[in-house]
Each structure stands twice: as C-alpha cells, then as structure tokens.
Design a protein around this motif. Sequence first.
Motif, PDB file in Angstrom:
ATOM      1  N   UNK A  78       0.843  -1.206   0.000  1.00 48.06           N
ATOM      2  CA  UNK A  78       0.000   0.000   0.000  1.00 48.06           C
ATOM      3  C   UNK A  78       0.879   1.257   0.000  1.00 48.06           C
ATOM      4  N   UNK A  79       0.373   2.319  -0.598  1.00 44.23           N
ATOM      5  CA  UNK A  79       1.193   3.514  -0.860  1.00 44.23           C
ATOM      6  C   UNK A  79       1.841   4.103   0.394  1.00 44.23           C
ATOM      7  N   UNK A  80       1.140   4.010   1.535  1.00 46.96           N
ATOM      8  CA  UNK A  80       1.675   4.590   2.767  1.00 46.96           C
ATOM      9  C   UNK A  80       2.896   3.830   3.277  1.00 46.96           C
ATOM     10  N   UNK A  81       3.175   2.649   2.735  1.00 46.35           N
ATOM     11  CA  UNK A  81       4.309   1.840   3.204  1.00 46.35           C
ATOM     12  C   UNK A  81       5.510   1.925   2.262  1.00 46.35           C
ATOM     13  N   UNK A  82       5.351   2.648   1.138  1.00 42.80           N
ATOM     14  CA  UNK A  82       6.435   2.712   0.146  1.00 42.80           C
ATOM     15  C   UNK A  82       7.704   3.318   0.734  1.00 42.80           C
ATOM     16  N   UNK A  83       7.526   4.432   1.468  1.00 41.06           N
ATOM     17  CA  UNK A  83       8.706   5.134   1.988  1.00 41.06           C
ATOM     18  C   UNK A  83       9.490   4.229   2.936  1.00 41.06           C
ATOM     19  N   UNK A  84       8.793   3.662   3.907  1.00 40.35           N
ATOM     20  CA  UNK A  84       9.497   2.850   4.919  1.00 40.35           C
ATOM     21  C   UNK A  84      10.287   1.713   4.275  1.00 40.35           C
ATOM     22  N   UNK A  85       9.645   0.981   3.362  1.00 40.21           N
ATOM     23  CA  UNK A  85      10.324  -0.206   2.834  1.00 40.21           C
ATOM     24  C   UNK A  85      11.383   0.146   1.795  1.00 40.21           C
ATOM     25  N   UNK A  86      11.220   1.284   1.131  1.00 43.84           N
ATOM     26  CA  UNK A  86      12.283   1.740   0.224  1.00 43.84           C
ATOM     27  C   UNK A  86      13.520   2.109   1.044  1.00 43.84           C
TER      28      UNK A  86
END
Length: 331
Positions: A78-86
Amino acid sequence: KKLGVALVGLGYYSTDLLAPALQHTQQCYLSAIVTGTKAKESQWASQYGIKNSNIYNYDNFDDIKNNADIDIVYVVLPNSMHKEFTIRAAQAGKHVICEKPMALNAIECEEMILACKKNNVRLTIGYRLHFEPYTQHIMSLGKSLPFGDIKYIQAAAEFRTQPEDFPNSWRLKKSMGGGWMMDMGIYAIQAARYSKQMEPVAVTAQTANSRPQYFKEVTETTTAQLYFPDGSLAQITGTAATFVGNLTVAAADGQYYLSPFWTYEGIRGGTLSKPFDFPLVHQQVTQLDEMAISIRDNLPMRVEAEEGLKDMRVMDAIFRSIALGGKKVII
Ligand code: NAD
C-alpha cells in the motif's frame, strides 16, 4: 548475471502481474518474497521454487542485507508503506523498484531519494508505460511537435470500482494513500507531463462523489487543471466511477490520442486520420528486464526516481487546491 528480485507485498499486482512476468524475464528472476501472511510463504515457495532462506516477513526484512540472492527489492505495498520499505531496502544495500504512486507526498519522495543516494543504491518507479511503444511515441511527439505547439491535453484514468466489494481496502483509507487520484489519477498526471514534455507550474482541482456512502475518506472522482508555463493547459481526471481511460493531445495544427492509454494491454491510438501501429509488448517483462540491465551495468534509468517526485509535487498541489476550495496553487 541474472539479478535476483525480492517482491515485497504479495497482493494483487505481485500475484497477478509481477510474479508471472518474472517467469519470462531474461535479466532478472524472482529470488525472494517478503510477506506478512504465513500461508503465502509455502504457497509461493512451491509455486515459484523459492528457497526457505529467501522468505522474509516485515519484521525480519532488514536481514536481506546478508542475502546475496537479492539484488533488487520491488516494493508492491500500500502507498503509505512505500517510503518505509524503500528506505529499509536502501539501508540493507539493495536497489529498489518502488510502485506508483511513489509515496504519500513529495517530502517522502525526497527522503527516499536521499536514502538511496546515501546508501549508493539505485531507485526507480514502476511506471510500466514508459516501456510501452504507444506511450513512447506520445513522448517523442511531445519533443518533435509535428502539429505545432501542444495547446491542450485531456487525460482521464478511470477504473470502475465497486467499493461495496471491498469495504476494508486500504484504497478507501486516506492515511494509507488511498483514493483514485493517487491510484489512477497518477497516470493522468504522468500523461500530461510526458505528452507535453514540460513541467506544470500551477494547479486548480475539484472533486465529485456519486457514492458518498462508500467514498468517505477519499473521493470517487478528482479532476484538475494543470497550467504550463507556455499558457497551455491539461485537464486530468482520476476516478472510480467508470471504466475507460483516454488521452487526447491537441496541438496548434492537429491532434492525436491513445484510448485506452494506461491498460496492461490493448493500448491503441492515432491521429484523426491515421492509426498508430506498434507491436504489443509485455509491459512488466520489458520494464523488469530493462531496469535490471540499468542496475547491473550502471546505466541511466529510463525512469529516474525524480520522475515519481515530480508527479507527487503535482499531486500535493492538487490536494492543496481542493483543501482551498479549488483555488489556484503554485507548484
Ligand atoms: P493489494 O491490496 O492487492 O496488495 C497489497 C499487499 O500489501 C497485500 O499483500 C497486503 O497483505 C500487504 N499489506 C501489508 N501491510 C498491509 C497493511 N497494513 N494494509 C493493507 N495491506 C497490507 O494492492 P495492489 O493492487 O497489489 O497494490 C500494491 C501497490 O502496487 C500499490 O502501490 C499500487 O498502486 C501498485 N500497483 C501498481 C500497478 C501498476 O500497473 N503499476 C497495478 C496495481 C497496483
């Protein structure tokens, strides 16, 4: 060497498109999975022959840094998790492909770009259409301007959604980066920018909602006007209300279109008198292979991470305009 790809998040796009595509790629292969659902571990392991030691969950994800089978992390969460996992992938020393939209906002995108630079890894966005010949033709026409200056662009990315079928989806939650401007409207922002080959400088935006009982936190339809520095305009829409998606580019002495313009297959288009005729390519296979070559051979990326950032700057301005009741917002 074939590069190993770890898919993070085994939902619709990973299951239906990316994992099957990774069975046909020449330059990379599906080496690892990251999932929060125990049952998917054995199912994916047996379906795709994934080693036990290459299966991770969201908690032990950082251990990938010791795994030589993983060169690229593909964030399909989900889009809200992109930053953390990147950022966690970058800190583990892995190159990253991040799905669209890049993150929740431009500030997050900047943090992701910085983290990847700091850790000396590449970052690209899953903009599959950049690898699609009809789309590439639209981009080249934006540079060669065979019909004179482009004056007006219309792009509507619409995916008819039945929210009653999935009332708990993250796509209906604002905090998770849901909503159809984020999901589909991003294609319209992209189309406006790559058709015009110019960055918009201001935005006005409006919303509409024919099913408020379902679309409570996010809007069903968002439409916006993108103003370019040469006085031209793009009218863009992202909506869950219906199911077609077309792009029209009108120049001083002629116009051309793609309809549909964002689908996995079946993209068609032409000028008013002559259809375009390009071969069908498998978008995800082409994208993954070309990205793997760029990473392996340290070549420029067709889609640099800044492409995702530029879209999110427009997206931020759209949401700001809506919050201000449709006022013009400078990007
Ligand atoms: P999805 O809901 O089907 O899958 C999301 C996955 O994330 C699921 O496996 C889910 O279990 C997991 N997840 C982990 N933590 C979660 C949480 N807190 N809440 C909800 N799910 C959680 O979504 P999708 O359609 O596969 O989309 C994933 C990403 O891929 C999105 O960023 C989307 O925009 C993008 N996408 C891109 C394309 C494309 O054509 N490039 C197509 C579809 C989706």
